[in-house]
Every structure is written in structure tokens, then in C-alpha cells.
Design a protein around this motif. Structure first.
Motif, PDB file in Angstrom:
ATOM      1  N   THR A   1      -0.269   6.011  -8.584  1.00 22.79           N
ATOM      2  CA  THR A   1       0.996   5.299  -7.249  1.00 22.79           C
ATOM      3  C   THR A   1       1.972   6.430  -7.277  1.00 22.79           C
ATOM      4  N   ILE A   2       2.927   6.385  -6.585  1.00 24.39           N
ATOM      5  CA  ILE A   2       3.992   7.293  -6.275  1.00 24.39           C
ATOM      6  C   ILE A   2       4.899   7.341  -7.364  1.00 24.39           C
ATOM      7  N   ASP A   3       4.923   6.353  -7.963  1.00 27.72           N
ATOM      8  CA  ASP A   3       5.708   6.205  -9.274  1.00 27.72           C
ATOM      9  C   ASP A   3       5.369   6.494 -10.718  1.00 27.72           C
TER      10      ASP A   3
ATOM     11  N   ILE B   1      10.373   0.589  -6.923  1.00 20.81           N
ATOM     12  CA  ILE B   1      11.095  -0.673  -7.206  1.00 20.81           C
ATOM     13  C   ILE B   1      11.831  -1.238  -5.924  1.00 20.81           C
ATOM     14  N   GLU B   2      12.073  -0.634  -4.847  1.00 20.15           N
ATOM     15  CA  GLU B   2      12.829  -1.041  -3.982  1.00 20.15           C
ATOM     16  C   GLU B   2      11.704  -2.034  -3.247  1.00 20.15           C
TER      17      GLU B   2
ATOM     18  N   HIS C   1      11.603  12.112 -10.634  1.00 20.48           N
ATOM     19  CA  HIS C   1      10.765  11.253 -11.201  1.00 20.48           C
ATOM     20  C   HIS C   1      11.115   9.781 -11.109  1.00 20.48           C
ATOM     21  N   TYR C   2      12.734   9.955 -11.310  1.00 21.19           N
ATOM     22  CA  TYR C   2      13.428   8.613 -11.236  1.00 21.19           C
ATOM     23  C   TYR C   2      13.486   7.924  -9.989  1.00 21.19           C
TER      24      TYR C   2
ATOM     25  N   ARG D   1       0.832  -1.116  -0.161  1.00 16.55           N
ATOM     26  CA  ARG D   1      -0.172  -0.048   0.128  1.00 16.55           C
ATOM     27  C   ARG D   1       0.806   1.152   0.154  1.00 16.55           C
ATOM     28  N   GLY D   2       2.141   1.007   0.480  1.00 16.22           N
ATOM     29  CA  GLY D   2       2.915   2.097   0.356  1.00 16.22           C
ATOM     30  C   GLY D   2       3.436   2.967  -0.968  1.00 16.22           C
ATOM     31  N   ARG D   3       2.676   2.156  -1.796  1.00 13.43           N
ATOM     32  CA  ARG D   3       2.725   2.677  -3.294  1.00 13.43           C
ATOM     33  C   ARG D   3       1.843   3.415  -3.802  1.00 13.43           C
TER      34      ARG D   3
END
Ligand SMILES: Cc1cc2nc3c(=O)[nH]c(=O)nc-3n(C[C@H](O)[C@H](O)[C@H](O)COP(=O)(O)OP(=O)(O)OC[C@H]3O[C@@H](n4cnc5c(N)ncnc54)[C@H](O)[C@@H]3O)c2cc1C
Lengths: 410, 385
Positions: free
Chosen positions: B199-201, B356-357, B348-349, A344-346
Motif C-alpha cells: 500500500t502507499i503507506d 489515514i485520511e 513516510h509520515y 483502492r486508492g491505497r
């Protein structure tokens, strides 16, 4: 020698606790708990400042004659610790904890009389205009010019990274009034009314999507010379004095302890790699224990610095040391919280948090849906924003340079 | 031992790299990511028609070109380099990897190759953490149909997807490897609740709620309860491809940081002249080089027997998770305030590297999988005697 609080300290702590219990509304606590960076939601923080002001506690570190509190160093520490524990939104530091000390030390009677009471009530809200595009770590390279013209200084140039410039009605800044051989000379500490003609504020979008920092462009902005603090061309002396309050001052350990507790609570409710709660996973538990150990030790380090300060001794290089240790530990804890957040952290869901500024190009879902719990929405944003801790207030590389020289004589 | 690419693989790499350099604009792709669509459909079309990368690793029977792990590695690395948000690894490597191991998915795979089918793999759940075989969602027979009940969390690529690839338990306990069944469903499904979000990415995902959702018998792919046999190797392939994507991201980030440190001047000199920063960038370089080696380790062991394959991909993910954090964080640090913004590519990267982590399991998850697959020394097996 001991590490215990005295009975008087404990009584004081209880008094603070009772006050916080009574006056911190659930909404204010939420604003404190769901912060995504070191900056609280502006409106909530100002509301809390008004409540503190009513009690006479908005600026406890000021001299009593200007509205401060006659507290011991321990009492200051306990007050900030209890406030954090209770989830109070922190007050903006730029006015109360920074420029006010400068005004008290260097200000004219008129400046003190105008600004200090208004900073207390929040009527005057300051931002800090130090950094420029070409002058970050090398602050003394700043080039925004201020040319004398009658009773005014005429300012032209740009400031960048200015936190809450959009909310502020005043800026304290460093401007160049003359070019001398040594770049630290010829700098002047100036207070600028943000409603003056010729100022443009452009918000910057940070990694988290939040717009808290800004760049400002000054085009022939007229500022009365009466707004100079200290002497013209001698602003570096004033700036260095302020820096002591920016870097040192408050203790980091209580905040870090609370972050560690948050991580523990979070990890207790999430599955680890073997299916048991993450908190019981040996690898995670070891990392959290390591962070807690560092905090325990940092706290004693901070106590030592505080008691030296109480004895009237200058903290010296300790502020650089505490800045490095505190910010890097804080980053470690944001990593652990993000790890605890799991998949969920994503999710990017700032609507479930209370960021310190508006969000660029984000529309919350119509039904307000949140994937997981609020803290899981906070975790990635806090992780991103906390990277700033090792960059601002003198980057940690700069602090290490200072320590190499001042602590080790290299 | 040979680490060289064949002529075809080099061509694949170069044509993709050139196309991305010419046509894939970072700012435009971020705009698309923030939009309702969440991506640029024309990019996906070009992946299928002009570049042929969607079928590069899929069998010739379904229109693919029959490539393998090395092709996936080459493609994913270039996509990482350009920070492509379109979900190649999820749809083709993971989704396609599962489907090509199961009977009856030929038509769907043809669609994947042609770009008309995009698969969103819905494996994780509210209580699974990062463990893909932790499946609490259930499927039970109801006459000729199946009824699915449960929830899926952070399913990647949903607004772009045409199909969902869902795991559901048909027998056993939540974390058992046996008893997991795989269902392929259209995204538009009566009774399915979909909560979409960014998503954050700069990608998209969704949470799914399956409240007694009725699906036809042929939604089940492969044998009932034997889904893990297709999922496990496909997940390892996805891990290897993700490693390659991370390598691509990190190469860009390192190059940008070195370039910035030469341009940015403070104290009258380029910040790259400060030894403290030089050493940091050398450490970033060491992390990248180890990640490249880890990428080969994972990719070249995908054909090994399962335990060896899993150990190699876990080793790669541990290496890359550590590197992604170190390289991402220090790239930001060395850019100072600029690194904290969305103005430069670096921000952004950094967000993608952060995702990805944790994606497909964070370092600790894979350390523990690696440890559990490593044979104990004989004395330890004997215990105390
Ligand atoms: C969130 C945030 C809020 C901020 N708020 C404010 C504010 O309200 N007001 C304000 O005036 N400023 C503010 N700042 C600006 C901040 O003070 C600067 O970012 C900081 O001084 C670093 O400057 P820079 O960003 O130009 O980085 P640079 O100085 O360009 O540094 C880039 C990198 O080089 C390293 N470096 C530089 N010199 C050396 C050296 N001699 N040896 C080794 N390494 C070196 C730095 O450590 C850093 O890693 C804020 C910044 C951030 C990120």
C-alpha cells in the motif's frame, strides 16, 4: 469584446485535431493518460517529439527562422489545448521551452547552430541545474564554483533536484565565477556536457518511489568557456529571462479541465457514502463544481494575460498569479481523484501507470495484477507528485512574496 | 471530568514510547515493509511478550489485561508517533474487537494476545466504497458447510495475518445492516484467490476472490445475519484508535517541521523566521490540538449508547481527516524539495497520513453519518404546515 474563437481559429483547431487523430498511437496516448506527474515517460515523450518535429510542430513558440511556427497566440493556445485533450505525452520543457529561448536571445551563432537543431531532433536533451543543497528558494546563494583556467572553466560543487539528469546529455546551469558584494553578481550561465569527466549523478527517491530527480556532484569538471551563454558573471540576467518562460508561457486551464473531467468520470463509477454514485453525492458534487468554477475563471484570466501578451505587453506579475492559482487547483483535483479512487486508492501499484522515471525497489506482481482500474493506480502517485507544483519554479510562498511587493506595493 | 492517565496507563505509555525510541528504526521498518514478509515479526513478538500491548485491551479470560478504550488510545498514539507499520489497529482493535463480542472465539483471542494469531479484517468490497455494511459477498448453506461467493478489496495486513475475518451476506439487500454474517477463516484456504500488494503507506493488503469457497459450519461466528451488532461497536473502536494513531503521526510531523524550519536557512536566515511560515505552522498546531481533543471525544464516548458513540467517532474522524491532510501537505511544503523525498521521515509520515485520511471512511462519509444521527429541530420535523 467576446470570448469566442474565430472561424480561422476553428479551422486551425480542426487541422490540429486531424493531425493528433492520425499520429497519436494508442501507446502514446496511454503514456499521456497514465502519467503520474508532470513528467511523461521519457521514451514516449521523445517518440512524440520526433513525430511533431516531422510536422514542424516540435517547438511552435520558437521564431520561424529556427523552426518555430508563425502562429497567433490563440493558435498556440489551441495547439496545446488540443494536444492535452488528445492525451499526448508532453515534451520535456527544459530544452525546447527553456534553454532554447535563452540561446535564441543570448547565444553565439555557433551555440545556436549547434544546439537549436539538435534540441529539435532530441539529439540534445537538456536538464536544468539551478538548485543546490543550500540554494533553493534563495537561488542567488548558489555556490558551485567555476574557476577560469585557460580556455576552460573548472567546475566544482553540487546541484540537486535536477529533473531527468539521468536521461540528459546536457545541462544548463548557474555557476559562481566570482564573489561580489551582491550575490546576484558573479553568476554565470553555463552549458555542461554531461559526459564530461568528473560528474556523478545520484538518483533521488521521491515519495512516490519514482526516481526522476537527481543530485549531481561535480569534481573539477572542465567546461570550455565557449559554453558560457551571455557574459561571464552576468548569468543572473540570462536566468531571469529564462524564468519568464518557466513560470508563464503555457496555459494551465485546459489541463485542469481535463483533470476535472477525469475526476467526474471516475466518481461516476464509484459508490458514494449513500450508495449512489459518488458523483451524485452532494458534498462531492459541490467540491467538483467549485473546482470547475475556479477553472472557468482561471481560463478567462489566462486569456486576458495571453491577449495582453499578444498586444506586446509584459505579463508582469500575472505569471506569479497564474502559477499560484494553477498549481493549487491542480492539487485540489488530485485530491478529488484520490477521494474518488476509494479504498483502492491505497494500493501502491505503479506498474499500472506510466511514471516519468524508474522506480526504486519495486517489483511488479508476476501476473501483472491490478487492484481496480488503472486510474485508481495513478491517483495516489499523482497526488504525491503534484505536491511539488507548489514547491518548484519558485515556491508559492515566494510567488506570494513577489505579488505582495510587485502587485500591492507592500 | 478527568483527562489524566492512571499510573498503569502512564507506565504503558512510557514503556512503549521508550521501547519504540530504542528499538524501532524507521529505515529498518521501511526495508521490512518493502520485503516479501512486509514487517518485522520480532517486533510483533516483543509487542506480545515484552510489552504486553496485544492483550492490553482484551479480557483477562483470554490472557489479556482487561483494559479499555483509553489503553487502546495510549498504544495507538505511540505507534503512530513512531510510524509503526505492524497492523495493531486492524488486528487487535478491529479484529479483536469483533471477536471478543462473539461466542466461540476464545482460543483465537488467546492467540491474538500471545501474538501467534493475526487477524485481517476483510470488510470492504469492489462495490462497497468505504461503507462496511455494504456487503455483496454471499454465504449459503450447503449441507453442514457454508459456501462463500464474492470478492473483498484492500484487506489490510494479509501477508502477516493468520486468519481472515470476513463479512458475507446471508440475507437481505447489499446495504442492509441485518443479514450480515461473520466468518473466521484460516488464511490458507482451498479455492481462495489472494492478490497481494503493497500500500502507499508502506503496509500490505490484498484483494480476495471467493469463488464458491467451501468452509465448515463452525467458521460462522455468532448468530447468522447478526454480525453487524459486533461489527458496529468494533468499527467505532477502530475509528477512535485510528484517530489516536493519527495524532501520534501528526505530533511527530509537526515537531519535525518546526525543527527543520529552525535549521534550514535561506536568504541568510532560518526559514522559521518568515512570518508566512510561522502562521502556517501555527495552523498546523491548531489542527493537531483539535485532533487531540477529537481523540478524547471519540475514546471517551465509546461506552455511550450507539448513536452518541457513532456521532463522536465520526466527529473525530472528520477532524482527523482534515488535520491529516493539512498537516501532512504543509509539512511537505515547508520542507521544500526535501519533503518530496523518501530521505527524511516526513515523506513516510505524509504517506501514512494520506492513507489515514481515507481509512475507515473519508471526511465526507463521516459528515454524512454525523448529520444523519443528529436530531432534527422540531420545526424541521413538522415540515411545512
Ligand atoms: C519535483 C521537483 C522537480 C524539480 N526540478 C528541478 C530542476 O529540474 N532543476 C532545478 O534546478 N531545480 C529543480 N527543483 C528544485 C526546486 O526549484 C526547489 O525545490 C525550490 O526552489 C525550493 O527550494 P528548496 O527545495 O531548497 O526549499 P527551500 O527554499 O528550503 O524552502 C523551504 C520552504 O520555505 C519556504 N520559503 C523559503 N523562503 C521563503 C520566504 N522568503 N518567505 C516565505 N517562505 C519561504 C518555501 O516556500 C518552502 O515552503 C525541483 C523540485 C522538485 C520538488
Amino acid at each position: 469584446m467576446d470570448l469566442e474563437w474565430s472561424a480561422a481559429d476553428l479551422a486551425f483547431r480542426d487541422e490540429v485535431r486531424a493531425f493528433l487523430d492520425e499520429r497519436l498511437t494508442p501507446d502514446l496516448r496511454r503514456a499521456g493518460r497514465l502519467m503520474t506527474s508532470v513528467y511523461a515517460d521519457h521514451e514516449a515523450s521523445m517518440r512524440w517529439q520526433a513525430i511533431l518535429h516531422e510536422r514542424g510542430w516540435a517547438a511552435p513558440a520558437w521564431p520561424v527562422e529556427y523552426g518555430g511556427c508563425d502562429w497567433t497566440v490563440t493558435q498556440h493556445y489551441l495547439f496545446s489545448r488540443e494536444s492535452i485533450l488528445a492525451g499526448a505525452p508532453p515534451l520535456s520543457p527544459m530544452g525546447i521551452s527553456m534553454v532554447a529561448h535563452v540561446l535564441i536571445e543570448f547565444g553565439t551563432p555557433e551555440q545556436k547552430e549547434f544546439f537549436l537543431p539538435r534540441i529539435l531532433t532530441g539529439e540534445v536533451f537538456f536538464c536544468q541545474g539551478y538548485s543546490e543543497p543550500e540554494a533553493g528558494s534563495d537561488l542567488a546563494a548558489l555556490s558551485m564554483t567555476a574557476e577560469a583556467d585557460g580556455d576552460d572553466l573548472v567546475c566544482t560543487g553540487s546541484k540537486i533536484w535536477t529533473t531527468h539528469a539521468g536521461e540528459a546529455n546536457w545541462m544548463f546551469c548557474l555557476v559562481r565565477t566570482s564573489r561580489a558584494a551582491k550575490k546576484q553578481q558573479g553568476i554565470t550561465f553555463l552549458l555542461i556536457d554531461m559526459s564530461s569527466p568528473g560528474i556523478e549523478v545520484r538518483p533521488l527517491v521521491m515519495t512516490s518511489g519514482e526516481q526522476i530527480q537527481n543530485q549531481e556532484f561535480f569534481d573539477h569538471v572542465r567546461v570550455p568557456k565557449a559554453n558560457v551563454v551571455g557574459e561571464i558573471d552576468d548569468g543572473w540576467t540570462v536566468a531571469k529571462y529564462l524564468l519568464e518562460f518557466e513560470r508563464g508561457g503555457s496555459a494551465a486551464a485546459p489541463k485542469l479541465q481535463i483533470m476535472a473531467d477525469e475526476v467526474a468520470r471516475a466518481a461516476a463509477g464509484q459508490p458514494g457514502p449513500d450508495g449512489r454514485p459518488l458523483l451524485e453525492s452532494p458534498a462531492f458534487a459541490a467540491k467538483l463544481a467549485d473546482a470547475r468554477i475556479r477553472i472557468d475563471v482561471l481560463e478567462v484570466l489566462e486569456f486576458r494575460v495571453l491577449s495582453a501578451a499578444a498586444g506586446g505587453r509584459n505579463p508582469g506579475t500575472a505569471s506569479s498569479m497564474l502559477k499560484i492559482l494553477g498549481t493549487e487547483l491542480s492539487q485540489t483535483l488530485t485530491e478529488l481523484l484520490l477521494e474518488a479512487a476509494g479504498p483502492r486508492g491505497r494500493a501502491y501499484q505503479p506498474h499500472a501507470t506510466r511514471p516519468g522515471g524508474p522506480l526504486a525497489g519495486f517489483a511488479p506482481p508476476a501476473d501483472g495484477y491490478v487492484s481496480g482500474e488503472e486510474w485508481q493506480a495513478v491517483a495516489p502517485l499523482r497526488y504525491f507528485n503534484d505536491r511539488a507544483g507548489t514547491i518548484y519554479a519558485g515556491s508559492n510562498e515566494i510567488q506570494r512574496n513577489i505579488l505582495a511587493k510587485a502587485a500591492l506595493g507592500l | 471530568m478527568d483527562f489524566s492517565l492512571t499510573a498503569e496507563q502512564q507506565l504503558l505509555r512510557d514503556s512503549l514510547a521508550d521501547w519504540l525510541a530504542d528499538r524501532y528504526d524507521l529505515a529498518r521498518s521501511r526495508e521490512a515493509a518493502a520485503s516479501e514478509a512486509g514487517w518485522q515479526p520480532e517486533v510483533w513478538r516483543a509487542f506480545a511478550d515484552d510489552l504486553g500491548i496485544l492483550g492490553a485491551t482484551l479480557p483477562e479470560e483470554v490472557g489479556g489485561s482487561g483494559g479499555g478504550p483509553v489503553e487502546a488510545m495510549v498504544i495507538a498514539e505511540q505507534l503512530g508517533r513512531a510510524l509503526v507499520v505492524e497492523p495493531y489497529v486492524d488486528t487487535v482493535v478491529l479484529g479483536g474487537g469483533v471477536l471478543r463480542r462473539l461466542p466461540g472465539a476464545g482460543d483465537v483471542l488467546k492467540g491474538v494476545v500471545a501474538g501467534s494469531v493475526r487477524i485481517a479484517p476483510g470488510l470492504l468490497e469492489p462495490t462497497s466504497g468505504h461503507t462496511a455494511h455494504s456487503v455483496a459477498t454471499t454465504a449459503r448453506r450447503d449441507g453442514g458447510d457454508w459456501v462463500l461467493t464474492g470478492a473483498k478489496a484492500v484487506v489490510p495486513g494479509v501477508p502477516q495475518a493468520t486468519h481472515l475475518l470476513l463479512t458475507a451476506r446471508t440475507s437481505g439487500e447489499q446495504r442492509d445492516l441485518d443479514g450480515i454474517s461473520i466468518f473466521l477463516l484460516p488464511v490458507e484456504l482451498p479455492g481462495l484467490q489472494v492478490h497481494r500488494y503493497r500500500t502507499i503507506d508502506d503496509r500490505h493488503a490484498a484483494d480476495l476472490v471467493l469463488d464458491d469457497v467451501q468452509v465448515p459450519a463452525d467458521a460462522l461466528l455468532g448468530e447468522e445475519g447478526r454480525g453487524w451488532t459486533a461489527l458496529a461497536p468494533a468499527l467505532d473502536e477502530a475509528l477512535a484508535a485510528l484517530t489516536a494513531e493519527a495524532v501520534g503521526c501528526m505530533r511527530t510531523v509537526l515537531a519535525d517541521t518546526v525543527a527543520y524550519s529552525k535549521e534550514r536557512r535561506q536568504f541568510g536566515q532560518p526559514i522559521g523566521s518568515f512570518q508566512a511560515l510561522q502562521h502556517r505552522m501555527v495552523d498546523m498546531h491548531l489542527e493537531v490540538e483539535q485532533s487531540v481533543a477529537a481523540m478524547y471525544l471519540a475514546t471517551l464516548r465509546l461506552g455511550a449508547e450507539p448513536a452518541e458513540r457513532a456521532r463522536a467517532t465520526s466527529a473525530a474522524k472528520v477532524t482527523v481527516s482534515r488535520a491529516a491532510r493539512f498537516v501532512g501537505q504543509n509539512a511537505v511544503q515547508l520542507h521544500g524539495g526535501m519533503g518530496m523525498t523518501q530521505e527524511l521521515a516526513i515523506g513516510h509520515y505524509f504517506k501514512r497520513l494520506t492513507a489515514i485520511e481515507y481509512e475507515l471512511g473519508p471526511a465526507d462519509h463521516h459528515r454524512s453519518r454525523y448529520a444523519s444521527l443528529t436530531p432534527k429541530p422540531r420545526s424541521a420535523e413538522r415540515g411545512e404546515d
